[in-house]
Design a protein around this motif. Sequence first.
Motif, PDB file in Angstrom:
ATOM      1  N   GLY C 157      36.079  72.429  56.975  1.00 34.00           N
ATOM      2  CA  GLY C 157      36.350  72.177  57.919  1.00 34.00           C
ATOM      3  C   GLY C 157      37.419  71.676  58.492  1.00 34.00           C
ATOM      4  N   ASN C 158      37.565  71.371  59.431  1.00 30.81           N
ATOM      5  CA  ASN C 158      38.640  70.130  59.986  1.00 30.81           C
ATOM      6  C   ASN C 158      38.215  69.454  60.800  1.00 30.81           C
ATOM      7  N   ALA C 159      38.625  68.067  61.919  1.00 34.22           N
ATOM      8  CA  ALA C 159      38.021  66.788  61.553  1.00 34.22           C
ATOM      9  C   ALA C 159      37.810  66.970  62.803  1.00 34.22           C
ATOM     10  N   SER C 160      37.780  68.200  63.689  1.00 34.93           N
ATOM     11  CA  SER C 160      36.348  68.435  65.061  1.00 34.93           C
ATOM     12  C   SER C 160      35.372  69.108  64.507  1.00 34.93           C
ATOM     13  N   LEU C 161      35.435  69.209  63.365  1.00 39.28           N
ATOM     14  CA  LEU C 161      33.876  69.382  62.786  1.00 39.28           C
ATOM     15  C   LEU C 161      32.859  68.658  61.987  1.00 39.28           C
ATOM     16  N   ALA C 162      33.782  67.373  62.221  1.00 42.90           N
ATOM     17  CA  ALA C 162      33.192  65.484  61.142  1.00 42.90           C
ATOM     18  C   ALA C 162      32.601  65.585  62.897  1.00 42.90           C
ATOM     19  N   ALA C 163      33.377  65.363  63.992  1.00 45.53           N
ATOM     20  CA  ALA C 163      33.199  65.281  65.394  1.00 45.53           C
ATOM     21  C   ALA C 163      31.873  65.097  65.290  1.00 45.53           C
ATOM     22  N   VAL C 164      31.198  67.235  65.251  1.00 45.36           N
ATOM     23  CA  VAL C 164      30.103  67.893  66.499  1.00 45.36           C
ATOM     24  C   VAL C 164      29.006  67.294  65.025  1.00 45.36           C
ATOM     25  N   LEU C 165      29.591  67.474  63.585  1.00 43.35           N
ATOM     26  CA  LEU C 165      28.719  67.252  62.950  1.00 43.35           C
ATOM     27  C   LEU C 165      27.747  65.447  62.432  1.00 43.35           C
ATOM     28  N   GLY C 166      28.733  64.634  62.815  1.00 41.94           N
ATOM     29  CA  GLY C 166      28.664  63.153  63.267  1.00 41.94           C
ATOM     30  C   GLY C 166      28.081  62.468  64.192  1.00 41.94           C
ATOM     31  N   PHE C 167      28.322  63.069  65.690  1.00 40.47           N
ATOM     32  CA  PHE C 167      28.170  62.313  66.809  1.00 40.47           C
ATOM     33  C   PHE C 167      26.448  62.976  66.422  1.00 40.47           C
ATOM     34  N   PRO C 168      25.807  63.584  67.115  1.00 45.94           N
ATOM     35  CA  PRO C 168      24.705  63.911  66.988  1.00 45.94           C
ATOM     36  C   PRO C 168      23.994  62.736  65.873  1.00 45.94           C
ATOM     37  N   LEU C 169      24.462  62.387  64.665  1.00 50.96           N
ATOM     38  CA  LEU C 169      23.673  61.440  63.577  1.00 50.96           C
ATOM     39  C   LEU C 169      24.236  60.133  63.729  1.00 50.96           C
ATOM     40  N   LEU C 170      25.060  59.816  65.070  1.00 51.33           N
ATOM     41  CA  LEU C 170      25.038  58.902  65.474  1.00 51.33           C
ATOM     42  C   LEU C 170      24.539  57.990  66.210  1.00 51.33           C
TER      43      LEU C 170
END
Lengths: 71, 230, 217
Positions: C157-170
């Motif tokens: 994936g790219n950095a935007s997938l990191a935001a999609v997956l990271g924000f909910p966990l945070l």
Amino acid sequence: MNTRLSFLLFGLVFLSNTACAENINTWMVTDNKINVVVTVAFVVLSIMAVWLFRIETRLGKIERQSAQTKS
Amino acid sequence: MSQGSSFVFFRGFAWKALSLILLFYTFYQGFNGTVPEMPILHQTIRNLYFHVTMWMAMLVLLLSNAIYGIRFLSSGNLDLDLKADECAKSGMIFGIAGLVTGMIWANYTWGAPWVNDPQLNGTAASLLIYAAYFVLRNAISESSKRAKLAAVYSIFAFVMMFVFIMVIPKLSDSLHPGKGGNPGFNKYDLDSNMRMVFYPAVIGWTLLGAWFTELRIRIRRIEQKIELNA
Amino acid sequence: MNSGLSRLLSVFAYEFRTEFRNKESISGILVYALASIFITWLCFLQSPGTQAWTGLYWIILLFAATNAAGRSFIRESRGLQLFHYMLFRPGEVILAKSLFNFLLLFALGLLNLCCFTLMFGGKEGTLNELLLLTLLGAFGLSAVLTLVSSIVSKAYGNASLAAVLGFPLLFPVLLILVKSTLALLEGGQSPNWLMLVALDALLLALSYILFPYLWRE
């Protein structure tokens, strides 16, 4: 999840929660309303049960057929 | 095909029948039983049987998702990943049902469908967390890799959801003693009449969710078989 | 134990060198953070009040952190990952990367705190607590984002997938940070340090336990 089953589920909870929320103080007095709500809920629940059992029967048939072809 | 015409026994029939019986009981007794008289809530306290139970069913389904994730990581059996996927999907459906019914209730009782309530925030957060889980699943086409990454994410996701909905509401109450402790959910001092409906309702709705999930799992197994043979 | 620690430090030193050899990435992260702070300034041109101060502070840190730490595995090539796989143990890699990201995010947090205090003003006598909150926040963010970055790199994936997956966990850690900051700035209440430390420890433990399963993929 099965779309039709989800719709029935949403119908059920929408009905019951609206009934609970409506006329907060008075709906116990006008008890005809309760009977209507309970009857409708029973009907929807029965439809759901019929659907579930129909899927069960079909699935069971296919599963047994595929088990037979394997053996 | 002598079996085809005979009566078909469903797999694990008892708990499915129990689910329906409990739900019929819930709808009858839920509307006709007596409830304690409380300010603000009045008769709307009955949505304990039809709204809070959605949330309980969601939690059980999402917990099963995390457990299947753990079991997949330790065994590598792809069937467990299929189960985890379907548990999360059903959990989402029940979560959305819980959110919508909560909004109906809040609109009547508090005058607005979306209010600052820890429970509401918790449900919205869980839905977003699992939406991200599905985004991850859809981003990977290779099935064994998808299963592994999704399992890792789902375990993390479940723990975070648990922290969000179980631990943080307590913290926020301690920070704002006046604002926290909304009049709705904390005052369900379940009297024995309500318990007699609430516990069966929780079991009934949860079993219904499990039933939906089981059917989907079996359908997808058949689909996989057809794909293999084709 | 001692050799384990020294191995961990050598992985960390390796990570540090590769990151700083690549000057554009560090300067890119800095410009990203500074530009978003400046946009915030352009939106308000004065002190925006406690609530907005708190919200903007953490949102800017969250975005900068996702940009910085979310890429920590993505920037590595497939060959380099195989090389790591032969040399290091998974536990060492995740701890070293988390440590590096933690220092990076803490530096970003310090920059953010300086700019916010200079531009939007701060509150007397809360600087120490804010520093400590930023430290603990950077720790939690780095623990989650490092693991998420590893997941994203395996998913191509790219950095935007990191935001999609990271924000909910945070959500949980950010909610606690925002609530603590608000309580500190509004009422001078000292944050619930134990809660934050426990949550940070939980996040690090989870990514430490789960990372080996991603490693071999």
